[in-house]
Scaffold this motif. Structure first.
Motif, PDB file in Angstrom:
ATOM      1  N   ALA A  31      32.199  50.700  -5.934  1.00 42.61           N
ATOM      2  CA  ALA A  31      33.413  50.541  -5.133  1.00 42.61           C
ATOM      3  C   ALA A  31      34.316  51.762  -5.244  1.00 42.61           C
ATOM      4  O   ALA A  31      34.935  52.176  -4.257  1.00 42.61           O
ATOM      5  CB  ALA A  31      34.158  49.283  -5.570  1.00 42.61           C
ATOM      6  N   THR A  36      35.373  54.045  -2.097  1.00 38.28           N
ATOM      7  CA  THR A  36      36.783  54.301  -1.801  1.00 38.28           C
ATOM      8  C   THR A  36      37.047  55.788  -1.695  1.00 38.28           C
ATOM      9  O   THR A  36      37.741  56.256  -0.781  1.00 38.28           O
ATOM     10  CB  THR A  36      37.666  53.682  -2.895  1.00 38.28           C
ATOM     11  OG1 THR A  36      37.457  52.270  -2.938  1.00 38.28           O
ATOM     12  CG2 THR A  36      39.135  53.957  -2.617  1.00 38.28           C
ATOM     13  N   TYR A  87      32.312  47.110   3.306  1.00 40.54           N
ATOM     14  CA  TYR A  87      32.563  46.165   2.215  1.00 40.54           C
ATOM     15  C   TYR A  87      32.202  44.745   2.650  1.00 40.54           C
ATOM     16  O   TYR A  87      31.643  43.969   1.875  1.00 40.54           O
ATOM     17  CB  TYR A  87      34.031  46.232   1.800  1.00 40.54           C
ATOM     18  CG  TYR A  87      34.458  47.572   1.261  1.00 40.54           C
ATOM     19  CD1 TYR A  87      34.419  47.844  -0.105  1.00 40.54           C
ATOM     20  CD2 TYR A  87      34.900  48.576   2.116  1.00 40.54           C
ATOM     21  CE1 TYR A  87      34.824  49.070  -0.608  1.00 40.54           C
ATOM     22  CE2 TYR A  87      35.295  49.810   1.629  1.00 40.54           C
ATOM     23  CZ  TYR A  87      35.252  50.058   0.269  1.00 40.54           C
ATOM     24  OH  TYR A  87      35.640  51.276  -0.213  1.00 40.54           O
ATOM     25  N   GLU A  88      32.513  44.425   3.897  1.00 41.59           N
ATOM     26  CA  GLU A  88      32.167  43.106   4.412  1.00 41.59           C
ATOM     27  C   GLU A  88      30.653  42.937   4.496  1.00 41.59           C
ATOM     28  O   GLU A  88      30.104  41.893   4.115  1.00 41.59           O
ATOM     29  CB  GLU A  88      32.801  42.908   5.794  1.00 41.59           C
ATOM     30  CG  GLU A  88      32.530  41.554   6.414  1.00 41.59           C
ATOM     31  CD  GLU A  88      33.180  41.398   7.782  1.00 41.59           C
ATOM     32  OE1 GLU A  88      32.868  40.402   8.463  1.00 41.59           O
ATOM     33  OE2 GLU A  88      33.988  42.266   8.181  1.00 41.59           O
ATOM     34  N   MET A  90      31.446  42.821  -0.628  1.00 40.18           N
ATOM     35  CA  MET A  90      32.240  43.419  -1.675  1.00 40.18           C
ATOM     36  C   MET A  90      33.721  43.265  -1.346  1.00 40.18           C
ATOM     37  O   MET A  90      34.078  43.093  -0.180  1.00 40.18           O
ATOM     38  CB  MET A  90      31.924  44.921  -1.816  1.00 40.18           C
ATOM     39  CG  MET A  90      30.521  45.235  -2.270  1.00 40.18           C
ATOM     40  SD  MET A  90      30.156  47.007  -2.212  1.00 40.18           S
ATOM     41  CE  MET A  90      31.379  47.657  -3.370  1.00 40.18           C
ATOM     42  N   THR A  91      34.548  43.319  -2.364  1.00 40.20           N
ATOM     43  CA  THR A  91      35.994  43.301  -2.195  1.00 40.20           C
ATOM     44  C   THR A  91      36.480  44.746  -2.139  1.00 40.20           C
ATOM     45  O   THR A  91      36.255  45.516  -3.074  1.00 40.20           O
ATOM     46  CB  THR A  91      36.682  42.569  -3.340  1.00 40.20           C
ATOM     47  OG1 THR A  91      36.166  41.238  -3.417  1.00 40.20           O
ATOM     48  CG2 THR A  91      38.188  42.516  -3.128  1.00 40.20           C
ATOM     49  N   ARG A  92      37.142  45.097  -1.057  1.00 37.76           N
ATOM     50  CA  ARG A  92      37.499  46.497  -0.847  1.00 37.76           C
ATOM     51  C   ARG A  92      38.409  47.034  -1.941  1.00 37.76           C
ATOM     52  O   ARG A  92      38.328  48.206  -2.303  1.00 37.76           O
ATOM     53  CB  ARG A  92      38.169  46.670   0.520  1.00 37.76           C
ATOM     54  CG  ARG A  92      38.341  48.124   0.907  1.00 37.76           C
ATOM     55  CD  ARG A  92      38.901  48.276   2.299  1.00 37.76           C
ATOM     56  NE  ARG A  92      38.835  49.649   2.737  1.00 37.76           N
ATOM     57  CZ  ARG A  92      39.333  50.073   3.879  1.00 37.76           C
ATOM     58  NH1 ARG A  92      39.928  49.236   4.694  1.00 37.76           N
ATOM     59  NH2 ARG A  92      39.219  51.344   4.214  1.00 37.76           N
TER      60      ARG A  92
END
Length: 504
Positions: A480, A484, A493-494, A498-500
């Motif tokens: 992540a 980023t 992420y979707e 994953m959680t952004r």
């Protein structure tokens, strides 16, 4: 100061004696290892061919925003920067993808270039009868390429007619002509040992191949055939082509010796990716998980300033580091948008330049490694969407984006690296009905549902995926952070569940 980059396509480190292979004949690669700094922990970034070459220009990852495509108007090309600063840049290559829609903007970044035609399915010879009934519109690219390849092979009368031989002859001629000149960079780029593994009989003598079936040197991407004879034959035919590459590498090393180029000329020998040659029961690349046979690549560098030779380096490095290394060698600063690092201090003292490395292919697994663990993030139960291309250059490998694809265009807000430009956001053609044979991505969604985690220290062949929730969470956080830093689109992420905000 001068620099030479000798780039082979599909050079598998697992077949090189200096990386531990005991059965291939490649004495000049061993000789190269004795004359250079050898990197034991070099990884790909963006796959496959042209995405990797975009990284060689821009020094940043490509695959989260774009599949196969040209350089973009907002890209910082290290080659163009060298040319603009008075460094003469020259490209010699038989890599036919530069001639296609998806590679159309690369070669003019060089001061001059020489294309050698005839590799793979390069449509360079006009033979109406041979190609009758096979065209680019109504047939998949693989059918057209294989038919065209037979036309190309008919032009080869002896080894001197082969594209690799012609490519080296042109590159060595450039060096010989300009050996007393200063401030130049040569990219000598060979399509071999990429498939098809077309190789003269002279190089097959090193391998006892008992195969007696129909001629077969072009394995398809996917599950390897069960026939053990065919499997062995493909491995030995690849090895024979590798031995041919080794022979011509020797000619370059001989010329560097004869002209005393080692005193002030950087030499980089690299590749874009490896190749599966029955490991995990696969042939090829792109459609399977990114095992080390494709992702963990060889790299050799001679830096005449530190003169480090016959030494190994453990630091984690990637393709995106090479353009930055070239810029630094010629005294130029990398741009703000370049994510790579100069390898000068890695070569000198093995000083690390990163803790983790990101790699993968558009629409496939997104992977991270810290040098010991490799984590490949799959899509879970989803359908591998949403997935969008971000571009000003709507070109695929062989063709322009289709009208149905272009009807999905909307303008995206600028990314951190697009210099204020709002790009076309185009829905991935995999989910857009189209009559064209556009190659949108390289991944069959059936291969990428599962996330995979490996410990290379205890399982170097990646045969036993780990089930370690804490370790997976740690690697996911690393992934992540890198996404980023790459300003990955929100939908990635979707797509990957994953959680952004993780790592942000």
């Amino acid at each position: 100061m001068r620099a030479i980059m000798l780039m082979f396509d599909t050079l598998n480190r697992h077949f090189l004696p200096c990386y531990g292979c005991e059965w291939t004949h490649a004495p000049n690669f061993q000789r190269l290892a004795e004359k250079t700094c050898v990197f034991d922990n070099c990884y790909i970034g963006s796959m496959p061919c042209m995405p990797a070459r975009r990284e060689l220009h821009t020094g940043r990852y490509n695959f989260l925003h774009r599949s196969w495509g040209p350089l973009e108007p907002y890209d910082d090309s290290a080659i163009a920067m060298l040319s603009a600063s008075g460094i003469y840049t020259h490209l010699v290559t038989d890599h036919q993808h530069y001639w296609e829609d998806g590679g159309a903007t690369y070669h003019f970044r060089y001061t001059s270039f020489d294309f050698i035609r005839g590799q793979e399915g390069d449509p360079c010879y006009g033979d109406v009868e041979a190609m009758r009934g096979v065209d680019k519109i109504n047939y998949p690219a693989s059918v057209f390429k294989q038919a065209m390849d037979q036309v190309n092979r008919a032009q080869i009368k002896d080894e001197r007619d082969m594209p690799q031989a012609k490519t080296f002859a042109s590159g060595l001629e450039f060096i010989q002509k300009n050996k007393d000149a200063d401030n130049w960079f040569l990219q000598l780029e060979c399509f071999d040992p990429h498939e098809p593994f077309c190789v003269p009989e002279a190089y097959k003598k090193w391998y006892d191949d008992a195969y007696e079936g129909e001629p077969f040197d072009w394995p398809g991407y996917g599950r390897a055939e069960a026939d053990p004879g065919k499997r062995s034959h493909i491995r030995k035919t690849y090895a024979a082509l590798l031995s041919m590459c080794d022979h011509y590498l020797g000619k370059l090393l001989d010329l560097m010796d004869a002209c005393d180029l080692w005193k002030d000329t950087m030499l980089i020998v690299n590749t874009d990716h490896g190749f599966m040659l029955e490991e995990h029961d696969y042939w090829g690349k792109n459609i399977m998980p990114w095992y080390n046979e494709t992702a963990h690549i060889p790299l050799f560098i001679w830096d005449p300033r530190s003169r480090v030779a016959n030494e190994r380096r453990k630091s984690l490095v990637q393709t995106i580091d090479l353009p930055v290394t070239l810029l630094e060698f010629f005294g130029l600063e990398k741009t703000r948008d370049m994510q790579g690092h100069s390898l000068q201090e890695v070569i000198r003292t093995d000083t690390p330049v990163r803790e983790d490395a990101l790699f993968g292919v558009f629409g496939g697994h997104v992977c991270v490694t810290d040098g010991r663990y490799v984590y490949m993030r799959g899509i879970g139960e989803g359908k591998n969407e949403p997935l969008y291309q971000y571009t000003y250059m709507p070109m695929h490998l062989y063709n322009l984006f289709s009208v149905p694809e272009m009807r999905t265009v909307e303008l995206a807000e600028p990314f951190s690296f697009t210099k204020g430009c709002r790009l076309m956001k185009i829905r991935s053609g995999r989910w857009v009905k189209s009559d064209t044979h556009a190659r949108i991505g390289y991944v069959d969604a059936d291969h990428i549902h599962e996330s995979l985690l490996f410990d290379l220290e205890s399982d170097p062949q990646q045969l036993h995926p780990l089930e370690d929730e804490a370790l997976e969470k740690r690697m996911l956080e690393k992934l992540a952070v890198l996404m980023t830093e790459n300003d990955a689109p929100a939908e990635q992420y979707e797509r990957l569940n994953m959680t952004r905000k993780m790592g942000g």
